[in-house]
Scaffold this motif. Structure first.
Motif, short mmCIF file in Angstrom:
data_model
loop_
_atom_site.label_atom_id
_atom_site.label_comp_id
_atom_site.label_asym_id
_atom_site.label_seq_id
_atom_site.Cartn_x
_atom_site.Cartn_y
_atom_site.Cartn_z
N HIS A 204 0.81 -1.09 -0.05
CA HIS A 204 0.09 0.21 0.02
C HIS A 204 0.83 1.32 -0.05
CE1 HIS A 204 -3.63 2.47 1.09
NE2 HIS A 204 -2.69 3.20 1.86
N PHE A 205 0.41 2.37 -0.96
CA PHE A 205 1.31 3.60 -0.80
C PHE A 205 0.27 4.78 -0.80
CE2 PHE A 205 3.13 7.10 -2.92
CZ PHE A 205 4.33 7.58 -1.97
N GLU A 206 0.43 5.63 -0.07
CA GLU A 206 -0.61 6.66 0.27
C GLU A 206 0.13 8.09 0.42
OE1 GLU A 206 -3.37 5.40 2.83
OE2 GLU A 206 -4.37 7.10 2.80
N GLU A 207 -0.35 9.13 -0.23
CA GLU A 207 0.15 10.42 0.16
C GLU A 207 -1.07 11.22 0.74
OE1 GLU A 207 3.13 11.33 -3.28
OE2 GLU A 207 1.18 11.06 -4.09
N PRO A 208 -1.20 11.09 2.05
CA PRO A 208 -2.33 11.49 2.96
C PRO A 208 -2.52 13.06 2.79
CG PRO A 208 -0.63 10.73 4.55
CD PRO A 208 -0.19 10.47 3.10
N ARG A 209 -3.65 13.44 2.97
CA ARG A 209 -4.12 14.86 3.01
C ARG A 209 -5.13 15.10 3.88
NH1 ARG A 209 -4.82 14.55 -3.39
NH2 ARG A 209 -4.21 12.55 -2.70
N PRO A 210 -5.02 16.51 4.54
CA PRO A 210 -6.20 16.65 5.58
C PRO A 210 -7.64 16.57 4.64
CG PRO A 210 -4.86 18.58 5.01
CD PRO A 210 -4.38 17.51 4.07
N ALA A 211 -8.64 16.05 5.48
CA ALA A 211 -9.83 15.85 5.00
C ALA A 211 -10.74 16.91 5.41
CB ALA A 211 -10.64 14.55 5.10
N GLY A 212 -11.52 17.49 4.51
CA GLY A 212 -12.55 18.49 5.29
C GLY A 212 -12.10 19.90 5.32
N GLU A 213 -11.23 19.99 6.28
CA GLU A 213 -10.95 21.48 6.87
C GLU A 213 -10.64 22.29 5.49
OE1 GLU A 213 -9.59 18.69 7.89
OE2 GLU A 213 -9.34 18.63 10.12
N THR A 214 -11.01 23.76 5.85
CA THR A 214 -10.64 24.66 4.65
C THR A 214 -9.89 25.89 5.40
OG1 THR A 214 -12.71 25.89 5.50
CG2 THR A 214 -13.02 24.07 3.61
N ASP A 215 -9.25 25.80 6.19
CA ASP A 215 -8.35 26.66 6.85
C ASP A 215 -7.13 26.85 6.04
OD1 ASP A 215 -8.16 24.10 8.36
OD2 ASP A 215 -6.28 25.13 8.65
N ALA A 216 -6.31 27.85 6.32
CA ALA A 216 -5.16 27.99 5.36
C ALA A 216 -4.00 26.86 5.45
CB ALA A 216 -4.43 29.40 5.70
N ARG A 217 -3.81 26.30 6.51
CA ARG A 217 -3.07 25.37 6.83
C ARG A 217 -3.35 24.01 6.07
NH1 ARG A 217 -1.02 23.52 12.52
NH2 ARG A 217 -3.15 23.39 12.96
N SER A 218 -4.48 23.80 6.18
CA SER A 218 -4.94 22.54 5.47
C SER A 218 -5.03 22.62 3.83
CB SER A 218 -6.58 22.16 5.95
OG SER A 218 -6.69 22.10 7.07
N THR A 219 -5.27 23.91 3.52
CA THR A 219 -5.31 24.26 1.92
C THR A 219 -3.61 23.99 1.64
OG1 THR A 219 -7.01 25.65 2.19
CG2 THR A 219 -5.75 26.00 0.25
N ARG A 220 -2.93 24.51 2.54
CA ARG A 220 -1.39 24.32 1.91
C ARG A 220 -1.00 22.75 1.92
NH1 ARG A 220 0.10 28.51 5.74
NH2 ARG A 220 0.82 27.26 7.04
N TYR A 221 -1.51 22.15 2.99
CA TYR A 221 -1.17 20.64 2.95
C TYR A 221 -1.89 19.77 1.94
CZ TYR A 221 1.29 20.62 7.62
OH TYR A 221 2.28 20.80 8.61
N ARG A 222 -2.73 20.35 1.43
CA ARG A 222 -3.38 19.63 0.16
C ARG A 222 -2.80 20.00 -1.17
NH1 ARG A 222 -8.70 19.63 3.02
NH2 ARG A 222 -9.04 21.74 2.40
N GLY A 223 -1.63 21.15 -1.10
CA GLY A 223 -0.96 21.51 -2.30
C GLY A 223 0.16 20.85 -2.60
N ILE A 224 0.66 20.26 -1.59
CA ILE A 224 2.10 19.15 -1.73
C ILE A 224 2.01 18.00 -0.85
CG2 ILE A 224 3.40 21.24 -2.61
CD1 ILE A 224 4.95 20.85 0.32
N PRO A 225 2.67 16.98 -0.93
CA PRO A 225 2.38 15.83 -0.32
C PRO A 225 3.40 16.04 1.02
CG PRO A 225 3.85 15.26 -2.29
CD PRO A 225 3.32 16.83 -2.54
N MET A 226 2.86 16.32 1.97
CA MET A 226 3.71 16.35 3.24
C MET A 226 4.27 14.92 3.91
SD MET A 226 4.04 19.72 3.74
CE MET A 226 4.72 20.09 5.21
#
Ligand SMILES: C[S@@+](CC[C@H](N)C(=O)[O-])C[C@H]1O[C@@H](n2cnc3c(N)ncnc32)[C@H](O)[C@@H]1O
Length: 235
Positions: A204-226
């Motif tokens: 299994h391989f996954e690049e997880p992102r925050p689900a749901g939240e729309t705050d600035a940090r979550s948006t950034r964490y959805r922009g690149i694979p942290m």
């Protein structure tokens, strides 16, 4: 060499609080637990368990869990929060356990703290029983290759993440809110090569992102694979 964990333990505990930091709470806990539930292990080892939060989460699932960490102050906290748990002092590079004693080995954001990953992976595989799983959450190479100031504004007004020397493995001191630790950056290929060299099969391989939240940090964490999550099987 001291990597700063003992001196940083108090600040680290404040950082995690009772429920874990943003990365764990909003990004990693849910997919990591989903993999644990799917694997249905009976005996798990959490390497670099820190104050034991993922051990406690696995224990709730009915899994007999052992946590290992070199940092005495974090282990003391783990034992205080989970008196019926089993917490052992040690390093990933020399696990104080017999061969094939676990059907799940977890490394939850601890690989970047470990100096000798080759030796650590050899040890993880040794203590895993055939058919067992190795579940890894790690900072992505893109995140760990970041250079100050990290997030920066681009010429056209967007926000981007600055990285450099991606292909150069290196250990650097990082500091925030009283935590001062030495973290490794390694290109993804270094980790993949170590796992493959020890005969593991990627399940299994996954690049997880925050689900749901729309705050600035979550948006950034959805922009690149942290982060990356990898699950390996021992044949
Ligand atoms: C970022 S913390 C993660 C703790 C925990 N897994 C969590 O997610 O909350 C990294 C942990 O790795 C531990 N560590 C440092 N060097 C290690 C080594 N050589 N072997 C195993 N763990 C190590 C530190 O003491 C620290 O608890």
């Amino acid at each position: 060499m001291d990597n700063g964990w003992e001196a940083s333990a108090g600040a680290w505990l404040r950082e995690l609080g009772a429920t874990g930091d943003f990365a764990r709470r909003a990004v990693l806990d849910a997919p990591m637990l989903a993999r644990v539930r799917a694997a249905r292990p009976s005996r798990a080892l959490d390497i670099g368990c820190g104050e034991g939060r993922f051990c406690r989460m696995m224990a709730v699932e009915g899994i007999v869990t052992t946590g290992l960490d070199p940092t005495e102050r974090l282990l003391a906290e783990a034992r205080a929060r989970h008196p019926e748990g089993h917490y052992v002092r040690g390093r990933a590079e020399a696990l104080p356990f017999p061969d094939a004693g676990f059907d799940l080995v977890v490394s939850y954001l601890s690989l970047i703290d470990i100096d000798d990953t080759e030796q650590a992976v050899a040890e993880m595989v040794r203590v895993l029983q055939p058919g067992g799983r190795l579940l890894v959450a790690n900072l992505s190479g893109i995140a760990s290759a970041g250079v100050a100031p990290g997030w920066a504004e681009t010429a056209d007004g967007r926000t981007g993440w600055l990285i450099d020397r991606y292909f150069e493995a290196r250990a650097d001191w990082v500091e925030w809110r009283g935590v001062r630790i030495r973290n490794w950056h390694r290109p993804l290929a270094d980790y993949m090569t170590a796992f493959l060299r020890h005969g593991l099969t990627l399940r299994h391989f996954e690049e997880p992102r925050p689900a749901g939240e729309t705050d600035a940090r979550s948006t950034r964490y959805r922009g690149i694979p942290m982060f990356v999550i990898l699950e390996w099987g021992k044949p």
